[in-house]
Scaffold this active site. Structure first.
Site, PDB file in Angstrom:
ATOM      1  N   TYR A 282      31.831 -39.169  38.757  1.00  3.65           N
ATOM      2  CA  TYR A 282      32.546 -40.447  39.363  1.00  3.65           C
ATOM      3  C   TYR A 282      31.838 -41.040  40.134  1.00  3.65           C
ATOM      4  CZ  TYR A 282      37.103 -37.581  39.277  1.00  3.65           C
ATOM      5  OH  TYR A 282      38.575 -37.017  38.787  1.00  3.65           O
TER       6      TYR A 282
ATOM      7  N   LYS B  33      30.698 -25.666  32.316  1.00  2.64           N
ATOM      8  CA  LYS B  33      30.861 -26.029  30.828  1.00  2.64           C
ATOM      9  C   LYS B  33      29.030 -25.212  30.698  1.00  2.64           C
ATOM     10  CE  LYS B  33      32.772 -25.989  27.277  1.00  2.64           C
ATOM     11  NZ  LYS B  33      33.606 -24.996  27.000  1.00  2.64           N
TER      12      LYS B  33
ATOM     13  N   ASP C 291      36.770 -24.177  30.249  1.00  2.00           N
ATOM     14  CA  ASP C 291      37.995 -23.638  29.048  1.00  2.00           C
ATOM     15  C   ASP C 291      38.640 -22.150  29.727  1.00  2.00           C
ATOM     16  OD1 ASP C 291      35.594 -22.234  28.448  1.00  2.00           O
ATOM     17  OD2 ASP C 291      35.786 -23.390  26.368  1.00  2.00           O
TER      18      ASP C 291
ATOM     19  N   ASP D 263      38.921 -31.055  39.508  1.00  2.00           N
ATOM     20  CA  ASP D 263      40.221 -32.498  39.606  1.00  2.00           C
ATOM     21  C   ASP D 263      41.093 -31.759  38.847  1.00  2.00           C
ATOM     22  OD1 ASP D 263      41.761 -34.836  39.779  1.00  2.00           O
ATOM     23  OD2 ASP D 263      40.729 -36.042  38.403  1.00  2.00           O
TER      24      ASP D 263
ATOM     25  N   ASP E 214      44.931 -29.159  39.486  1.00  2.00           N
ATOM     26  CA  ASP E 214      46.005 -30.245  38.747  1.00  2.00           C
ATOM     27  C   ASP E 214      46.770 -28.631  38.336  1.00  2.00           C
ATOM     28  OD1 ASP E 214      45.923 -32.567  40.380  1.00  2.00           O
ATOM     29  OD2 ASP E 214      46.851 -33.575  38.204  1.00  2.00           O
TER      30      ASP E 214
END
Ligand code: ATP
Length: 356
Positions: free
Chosen positions: A136, A187, A220, A244, A248
């Site tokens: 970001y 990751k 994942d 983020d 959600d």
């Protein structure tokens, strides 16, 4: 007397914030507390009218003169790229160095989960999202734009200091709340540089919290498990981008965006509370926006101000609204935004904290 800056913002932000403020003031009054609440005119309307989203003086005032900020939502289809949102919200996040984005996802009622195989298992996933770096920071750029050879580079910035402070915040929270486990999500198999830093720092910081279970997962696998067996998570700590996305998903698994609150915090210095949802222009102005996410932000705000009893009172009243079907259509109810706010405000008196 705590001073609260309220920025209703755009779209449903203004509608849900009205209810949150109503509940906040009623809860404070019930416990004999006074709050100084100031409304700030910041959002798309003002930006379109004046070309200014937030001034230097306003940044300074928000940083220095208030104990907490309550924000509705920002975003308007009339503003290209939501430029005002970036200036105000990302501006506050970066300039106040609000490095903790705390997003609790609690299944408040088993009927709210879209998962059909939960069988009453309780779900509570407290996500600690790094809030000031990662993907970001907007480092990078576009080269040879609009040609077949166009190149876009978007860097992912991770600093030891940045990783360490969010990981520590997650462990501190787990210790304080007696949460059994902290899971670090990355990751590392595909993005080994960032993954290596996060994993080393996680192990180093985690050594100071031997009573808390600790594990690391690829993002994942974490996404899959949030759907398959969300009850295996307690506290999750992760980067800005993964946080983020996962928050959600966690919100959807525990009842949807209409319920999910968040806190942007620099511990001991500044805090901004906002629902996870955006301004939802598709439903704005129709009185159907669910105010419970914004109302639950008030619970987080009271907690931050050092009043867990009041926080619990607000949370209990929100839970009672859900249990009694006093909800907006997204949760299957038939009340308007205002009616839910009124119901929760009235229920506060009957929803004293368990601790009092
Ligand atoms: P962004 O995340 O970029 O701000 P947005 O403002 O378009 O996006 P959100 O507000 O995040 O969208 O919400 C996506 C959809 O979820 C909305 O279109 C709306 O239908 C639904 N939604 C979001 N918040 C609420 C709410 N409080 N009550 C009811 N439905 C909601």
């Amino acid at each position: 007397m705590p001073r609260i800056a309220v920025i209703p913002g755009d779209g449903i932000g203004t509608e849900v914030t009205r209810q949150a403020v109503k509940v906040m003031e009623r809860a404070a009054a019930l416990s004999g507390r006074t709050l100084e609440v100031t409304h700030w005119d910041m959002g798309a309307e003002r930006y379109l009218r004046t070309g200014v989203a937030i001034t230097e003086a306003e940044f300074r005032a928000l940083a220095e003169d208030y104990d907490a900020i309550l924000l509705g939502a920002l975003g308007d289809p009339r503003v290209a790229d939501d430029a005002h949102l970036r200036e105000i919200l990302l501006g506050l996040r970066f300039r106040l160095d609000l490095y903790v984005n705390y997003r609790p996802n609690v299944l408040l009622d088993p009927r709210l989960s879209p998962l059909r195989n939960l069988d009453g298992r309780p779900v509570r996933v407290d996500i600690f999202r790094e809030n000031t770096e990662g993907a970001y920071v907007n480092l990078g750029g576009i080269f040879r734009k609009d040609t077949p050879d166009e190149v876009a580079i978007q860097e992912d910035l991770n600093t030891r200091r940045g990783v360490e402070r969010i990981v520590r915040a997650a462990f501190e929270y787990a210790r304080m709340r007696g949460r059994p486990r902290v899971t670090m999500v990355d990751k590392a198999n595909a993005l080994p540089a960032a993954g290596s830093l996060w994993r080393r720092v996680f192990t180093e910081v985690g050594a100071g919290y031997p009573e808390i279970e600790q594990d690391a997962m690829f993002v994942d696998a974490a996404a899959m498990d949030l759907v398959r067996r969300p009850e295996r998570f307690a506290v999750v700590v992760t980067s800005n981008l993964f946080g983020d996305i996962l928050s959600d998903l966690a919100a959807a698994v525990t009842g949807g965006l209409g319920l999910a609150p968040s806190a942007n915090v620099h511990p001991g210095r500044h805090a901004l509370f906002e629902p996870v949802h955006g301004s939802a222009p598709d439903i704005a102005g129709r009185g159907v926006a669910n105010p419970l996410a914004a109302i639950r932000c008030v619970a987080l705000l009271f907690e931050y101000l050092g009043d867990p009893g009041l926080a619990e009172r607000v949370e209990n009243a929100a839970v009672a609204a859900i249990a009694g079907g006093k909800t907006t259509p997204d949760l299957g109810g038939s009340l308007t935004t205002d009616q839910v706010g009124d119901w929760v405000a009235a229920a506060l008196a009957a929803a004293p904290p368990r601790s009092s």
